[in-house]
Scaffold this motif. Structure first.
Motif, PDB file in Angstrom:
ATOM      1  N   VAL A   1       0.863  -4.928   0.809  1.00  0.00           N
ATOM      2  CA  VAL A   1       2.282  -4.844   0.426  1.00  0.00           C
ATOM      3  C   VAL A   1       2.428  -4.097  -0.896  1.00  0.00           C
ATOM      4  CG1 VAL A   1       4.285  -6.192  -0.296  1.00  0.00           C
ATOM      5  CG2 VAL A   1       2.969  -6.905   1.704  1.00  0.00           C
ATOM      6  N   ALA A   2       1.589  -4.441  -1.878  1.00  0.00           N
ATOM      7  CA  ALA A   2       1.651  -3.775  -3.174  1.00  0.00           C
ATOM      8  C   ALA A   2       1.325  -2.280  -3.039  1.00  0.00           C
ATOM      9  CB  ALA A   2       0.690  -4.440  -4.155  1.00  0.00           C
ATOM     10  N   PHE A   3       0.335  -1.960  -2.210  1.00  0.00           N
ATOM     11  CA  PHE A   3      -0.014  -0.544  -2.004  1.00  0.00           C
ATOM     12  C   PHE A   3       1.148   0.205  -1.360  1.00  0.00           C
ATOM     13  CE2 PHE A   3      -1.755   2.865   0.668  1.00  0.00           C
ATOM     14  CZ  PHE A   3      -2.408   3.616  -0.302  1.00  0.00           C
ATOM     15  N   GLY A   4       1.799  -0.411  -0.377  1.00  0.00           N
ATOM     16  CA  GLY A   4       2.945   0.229   0.253  1.00  0.00           C
ATOM     17  C   GLY A   4       4.080   0.465  -0.725  1.00  0.00           C
ATOM     18  N   VAL A   5       4.355  -0.527  -1.572  1.00  0.00           N
ATOM     19  CA  VAL A   5       5.428  -0.382  -2.563  1.00  0.00           C
ATOM     20  C   VAL A   5       5.114   0.745  -3.536  1.00  0.00           C
ATOM     21  CG1 VAL A   5       6.544  -1.515  -4.523  1.00  0.00           C
ATOM     22  CG2 VAL A   5       6.228  -2.765  -2.386  1.00  0.00           C
TER      23      VAL A   5
END
Length: 337
Positions: free
Chosen positions: A17-21
Motif C-alpha cells: 500500500v505504501a509503495f503504491g501511494v
C-alpha cells in the motif's frame, strides 16, 4: 494470538500500500503540477540559468531515474528537500506536526464528548424532539462546509464581538513562543511557568477547535444514533430488560458496547482526517500545521513537500485502521473466535 496474527497481516499489507501511494504521488505530482523552476527563478533568467537550476534540483533526469533516486532516499528516511523552504521535508513536517496534533486532539475530544451523547440521547428518545434536534444538528454539520463555519465564527467572535483572537496562528504576532519542549503550546507554556502565554495559546485554540469539532461531531452523532437504534431493537436488549436489569446497565453495558463497532470504524477515518491536517481549517485560521504546509506546497508547485505530506497522511491512515482492527478484537469476542 488472534491479535498477533491480525497485526502481522496488516503490517505485511502496509508495504504494498505504501509503495503504491508513493508511486502514484510521485508521478502525478510531476505530471500535473507546474514547473517549480518557473516559480523560483527570476523572470529575466535566461534558458541556461533555468537549465542549471533544473540540473541542481535533479529535474533534468528522466522520471524513471528520479523515481529510483527518490525511492533510495526514502528507504534511508529522507523525504527530500523542499523547494520553497530549503529545509528537509522531514524536518518541516516534524516542526509542524505538534500544532496539528494539539488542534486535532482538542477537536476530537469536542466531537466525541458531544457527538456520542447526542447520538445516544437521540436513539433513546427516538421520534421525539431530542431526536429531531440531533437530526437537525447533524444535517447542518454535514451540509455546511467547514470553511464557512470557520469564517462565520471569525466574523462573529473576532470581527464583531472581539472576544477571541483572529487568524494569526498559535500565538499573537507580538508574543514570543516559549522554549520548545513538547511542541504543544499548552504544555510548553505551563512548563515555562508563563500563565499569560498559556491563556493566549488557549484563546487562539478556541475557534479552530470549535470549527473542527463541529465538522466531525455531526457524522459521529449520526452513526451513534443509528447503531444505538439497532441495538435497542435487538433481542438481547429485550431479554436484559425482561430479566430486570436497570436502564443504565441496558444502555451502556449492552447497547453502547455493541454499538461501538461502527463508531470506532468512523473514528478511524475522522482521526486520519484530523491528524492528517484539516487543510481548510488550518488555512482559514493561519494555523502552522501540516495541513497548511500541504496547501502551500500545492500553491508553490513544491511537489517534494507535497509528496512528503501524502506519505505521512497515508501512513497515518494505515496505522489508524490497524489500531481500529485491534480494537475490534478487544471489543467483540466474536472476532476473536
Amino acid at each position: 494470538m488472534v491479535l498477533f496474527r491480525v497485526l502481522l497481516k496488516r503490517i505485511f499489507w502496509i508495504i504494498p500500500v505504501a509503495f503504491g501511494v508513493v508511486t502514484i504521488t510521485f508521478f502525478t505530482t510531476r505530471l500535473f503540477n507546474g514547473d517549480p523552476i518557473e516559480l523560483y527563478a527570476p523572470t529575466e533568467a535566461s534558458t541556461e540559468i533555468l537549465e542549471m537550476l533544473r540540473a541542481d534540483l535533479g529535474l533534468d533526469e528522466p522520471l524513471s531515474m528520479q523515481f529510483a533516486r527518490y525511492m533510495g532516499d526514502l528507504l534511508q528516511g529522507d523525504l527530500g528537500t523542499s523547494f520553497s523552504t530549503g529545509n528537509p521535508v522531514m524536518a518541516d513536517l516534524t516542526s509542524r506536526l505538534p500544532a496539528t496534533l494539539e488542534l486535532g486532539i482538542l477537536g476530537l475530544i469536542v466531537a466525541v464528548v458531544c457527538g456520542v451523547p447526542l447520538g445516544v440521547m437521540a436513539a433513546v428518545n427516538r421520534e421525539r424532539w431530542p431526536d429531531f434536534l440531533m437530526r437537525i444538528i447533524a444535517l447542518i454539520g454535514m451540509a455546511i462546509p467547514q470553511f464557512w463555519i470557520g469564517l462565520i465564527l471569525l466574523m462573529v467572535f473576532f470581527v464583531q464581538l472581539n472576544w477571541l483572537p483572529g487568524p494569526v496562528g498559535r500565538l499573537p504576532l507580538w508574543v514570543d513562543p516559549p522554549p520548545v519542549v513538547t511542541g504543544f503550546l499548552l504544555i510548553d507554556t505551563l512548563l515555562d511557568g508563563d500563565l499569560e502565554k498559556w491563556v493566549q495559546a488557549l484563546r487562539a485554540l478556541v475557534l479552530p477547535t470549535i470549527t473542527l469539532g463541529l465538522c466531525t461531531l455531526a457524522p459521529i452523532a449520526r452513526v451513534t444514533r443509528s447503531a444505538m437504534v439497532e441495538a435497542l431493537q435487538s433481542d438481547y436488549v429485550r431479554t436484559a430488560r425482561a430479566m430486570g436489569h436497570g436502564e443504565r446497565i441496558v444502555l451502556f453495558q449492552y447497547c453502547l458496547r455493541n454499538a461501538l463497532m461502527p463508531i470506532i470504524t468512523l473514528l478511524g477515518g475522522v482521526i486520519g482526517f484530523i491528524f492528517g491536517g484539516a487543510v481548510l481549517i488550518e488555512a482559514i485560521f493561519g494555523w502552522p500545521g501540516v495541513g497548511q504546509y500541504a496547501l502551500q506546497a500545492i500553491q508553490q508547485s513544491d511537489f517534494v513537500a507535497l509528496q512528503g505530506f501524502v506519505i505521512y497522511a497515508s501512513l497515518l491512515y494505515i496505522l489508524t485502521f490497524l489500531v481500529v482492527d485491534c480494537l475490534y478484537i478487544l471489543i467483540d469476542p466474536r472476532v476473536r473466535a
